[in-house]
Design an enzyme around this catalytic site. Structure first.
Site, mmCIF file in Angstrom:
data_model
loop_
_atom_site.group_PDB
_atom_site.id
_atom_site.type_symbol
_atom_site.label_atom_id
_atom_site.label_comp_id
_atom_site.label_asym_id
_atom_site.label_seq_id
_atom_site.Cartn_x
_atom_site.Cartn_y
_atom_site.Cartn_z
ATOM 1 N N LYS A 34 15.098 46.723 1.343
ATOM 2 C CA LYS A 34 14.216 45.781 1.154
ATOM 3 C C LYS A 34 12.709 46.282 0.811
ATOM 4 O O LYS A 34 11.823 45.571 0.742
ATOM 5 C CB LYS A 34 14.273 44.840 2.486
ATOM 6 C CG LYS A 34 13.489 43.507 2.561
ATOM 7 C CD LYS A 34 13.825 42.964 3.763
ATOM 8 C CE LYS A 34 13.051 41.386 4.087
ATOM 9 N NZ LYS A 34 13.148 41.211 5.199
ATOM 10 N N THR A 121 22.528 54.039 17.253
ATOM 11 C CA THR A 121 21.528 54.932 18.109
ATOM 12 C C THR A 121 22.405 55.156 19.605
ATOM 13 O O THR A 121 22.914 54.409 19.882
ATOM 14 C CB THR A 121 20.303 54.330 18.124
ATOM 15 O OG1 THR A 121 19.743 54.915 19.212
ATOM 16 C CG2 THR A 121 20.468 53.067 18.401
ATOM 17 N N ASP A 122 22.004 56.304 20.075
ATOM 18 C CA ASP A 122 22.303 56.549 21.627
ATOM 19 C C ASP A 122 21.467 55.504 22.503
ATOM 20 O O ASP A 122 21.808 55.494 23.508
ATOM 21 C CB ASP A 122 22.258 57.849 21.947
ATOM 22 C CG ASP A 122 20.663 58.438 21.882
ATOM 23 O OD1 ASP A 122 19.865 57.653 21.461
ATOM 24 O OD2 ASP A 122 20.496 59.494 22.299
ATOM 25 N N GLU A 123 20.494 54.838 21.773
ATOM 26 C CA GLU A 123 19.661 53.957 22.862
ATOM 27 C C GLU A 123 20.489 52.668 22.988
ATOM 28 O O GLU A 123 20.202 52.005 24.376
ATOM 29 C CB GLU A 123 18.357 53.394 21.932
ATOM 30 C CG GLU A 123 17.535 54.747 21.667
ATOM 31 C CD GLU A 123 16.141 54.327 21.191
ATOM 32 O OE1 GLU A 123 15.762 53.120 21.641
ATOM 33 O OE2 GLU A 123 15.689 55.067 20.331
ATOM 34 N N TYR A 148 14.949 46.308 20.327
ATOM 35 C CA TYR A 148 15.507 47.410 19.421
ATOM 36 C C TYR A 148 17.077 47.598 19.648
ATOM 37 O O TYR A 148 17.856 47.398 18.947
ATOM 38 C CB TYR A 148 14.634 48.544 18.925
ATOM 39 C CG TYR A 148 15.448 49.831 18.329
ATOM 40 C CD1 TYR A 148 15.797 49.480 16.907
ATOM 41 C CD2 TYR A 148 15.586 50.747 18.895
ATOM 42 C CE1 TYR A 148 16.578 50.399 16.407
ATOM 43 C CE2 TYR A 148 16.183 51.580 18.166
ATOM 44 C CZ TYR A 148 16.694 51.650 16.975
ATOM 45 O OH TYR A 148 17.479 52.632 16.324
ATOM 46 N N LYS A 152 20.724 46.794 18.065
ATOM 47 C CA LYS A 152 21.718 47.713 17.574
ATOM 48 C C LYS A 152 23.017 47.527 18.291
ATOM 49 O O LYS A 152 24.126 47.789 17.678
ATOM 50 C CB LYS A 152 21.101 49.059 17.824
ATOM 51 C CG LYS A 152 19.948 49.361 16.889
ATOM 52 C CD LYS A 152 20.287 49.253 15.386
ATOM 53 C CE LYS A 152 21.143 50.565 14.917
ATOM 54 N NZ LYS A 152 21.534 50.510 13.373
#
Ligand SMILES: NC(=O)c1ccc[n+]([C@@H]2O[C@H](COP(=O)([O-])OP(=O)(O)OC[C@H]3O[C@@H](n4cnc5c(N)ncnc54)[C@H](O)[C@@H]3O)[C@@H](O)[C@H]2O)c1
Length: 332
Positions: A34, A121-123, A148, A152
């Site tokens: 985008k 992500t590991d988050e 965020y 995810k």
């Protein structure tokens, strides 16, 4: 030879992946991006036009997504709103892109029976205590902290459900923090590097004790190609390179490599809900699929990254003042 559809391929890790694919495979790539503030056409400059094309569009727009998925052999899904600090300021775009965008791509992959790899992500696992010897594995329960990481996490769960309920041929990877060229100056390492290059003192959140597990973006790319080639459908793979460092050490290393006094930084207000420590156990990827990172030495990878920012000021300069004004308004 395969035709890859790479979403978010004009962003940091996606563009590193496209460069890696061109250098190491015969695949052709269509980038769907985008071009938000985080996407940059210039990150794809110099790539051969008969191997790489850019389509500017939104992954949540089914009219754009379905025909592109139909003509691909595999979708590699990097596109996301990716910055924690922005998600605290305005979560809405994170829901639109990370949840609805992923849903739209999954439905297209289902309709056209196209192989799908989801980048995460590991988050999603939350954080670990600083003195905890544990590391994240594929079996760690989800416990995201921010808008965020929660979006995810939601997108990962959608992928799992589309595998189980609809037979979509998907894999997932959850990677630790990346560094390398083409990363937006809002992010920790490029922000501090470009501060030093501009003669501004680096800024460290809180006391700088938070630990991140750093991996070079090129190693992330080789891991994703490995999973595309040999990963088992329905499986999740953690990607990491044993690169745990606290933020203070990273800033001190940047200052040392650039010839500055190692204490020439400022402590600033911490990020609300700031995760303490991330650490990845990538045993499954290494033992089952035979992947190994090639950037074993963080210091030399960081020095090369600093050189890249020194040589490519035209790439990052347009965003720098706006980013610093945003942080300054928050006392950071
Ligand atoms: N940066 C890291 O350290 C890290 C670590 C692990 C996983 N990840 C994941 O890797 C992926 C890429 O992260 P990044 O750091 O390169 O992010 P980035 O912000 O640099 O790039 C994101 C890209 O997605 C594009 N994009 C955003 N919304 C879009 C939409 N609706 N439609 C099409 N394109 C859109 C942007 O224009 C940009 O080019 C993300 O999924 C992120 O969660 C990042």
């Amino acid at each position: 030879m395969s035709r890859l559809l790479v979403t978010g391929g004009a962003g940091f890790i996606g563009s590193n992946f496209v460069h890696h694919v061109v250098a190491h495979t015969d695949h052709t790539v269509t980038v769907l991006d985008k071009l938000t503030y985080a996407g940059n056409r210039a990150s794809l400059e110099g790539l051969p036009s008969d191997r790489v094309r850019l389509v500017v569009g939104d992954i949540a727009d089914a009219d754009v997504v379905y025909p592109l998925v139909a003509e691909a052999d595999a979708v590699v899904h990097y596109a996301a709103e990716s910055h924690n600090d922005n998600s605290l300021h305005d979560p809405r775009p994170f829901l639109d892109t990370n949840i609805i965008g992923t849903y739209t791509l999954l439905e297209a992959a289902r309709r056209h029976d196209v192989r799908f790899h989801h980048i995460s992500t590991d988050e999603v696992y939350g954080d670990l205590e600083l003195d905890d010897p544990a590391r994240f594995t594929e079996n760690t329960p989800y416990n995201p902290s921010s808008p965020y990481s929660s979006t995810k996490a939601g997108s990962d769960l959608l992928v799992r459900a589309w595998v189980r309920s609809f037979g979509v041929r998907a894999t997932i990877s959850n990677c630790s923090n990346n560094y390398g060229p083409y990363q937006h100056v809002e992010k920790f390492i490029p922000r501090q590097i470009t501060n030093v290059l501009r003669g501004i003192r680096p800024k460290l959140y809180g006391t700088g004790e938070n630990v991140r597990d750093w991996i070079h973006a090129d190693d992330h790319s080789s891991a994703v190609l490995t999973i595309l080639d040999r990963g088992e459908i329905g499986e999740t793979y953690l990607i990491g390179a044993d690169g745990e460092k606290d933020n203070k050490s990273v800033v001190e290393l940047i200052l040392r490599i650039t010839g500055q006094p190692v204490n020439a930084y400022d402590l600033v207000t911490d990020r609300p809900g700031h995760d303490l420590r991330y650490a990845i156990d990538s045993t499954k990827l290494r033992t089952e699929l035979g992947w190994e990172p090639t950037y074993g030495d963080f210091e030399s990878g960081l020095a090369a990254t600093i050189e890249w920012y020194r040589d490519n000021e035209a790439w990052w300069a347009p965003a720098k003042d706006g980013v610093e004004a945003f942080y300054a308004s928050k006392g950071q």
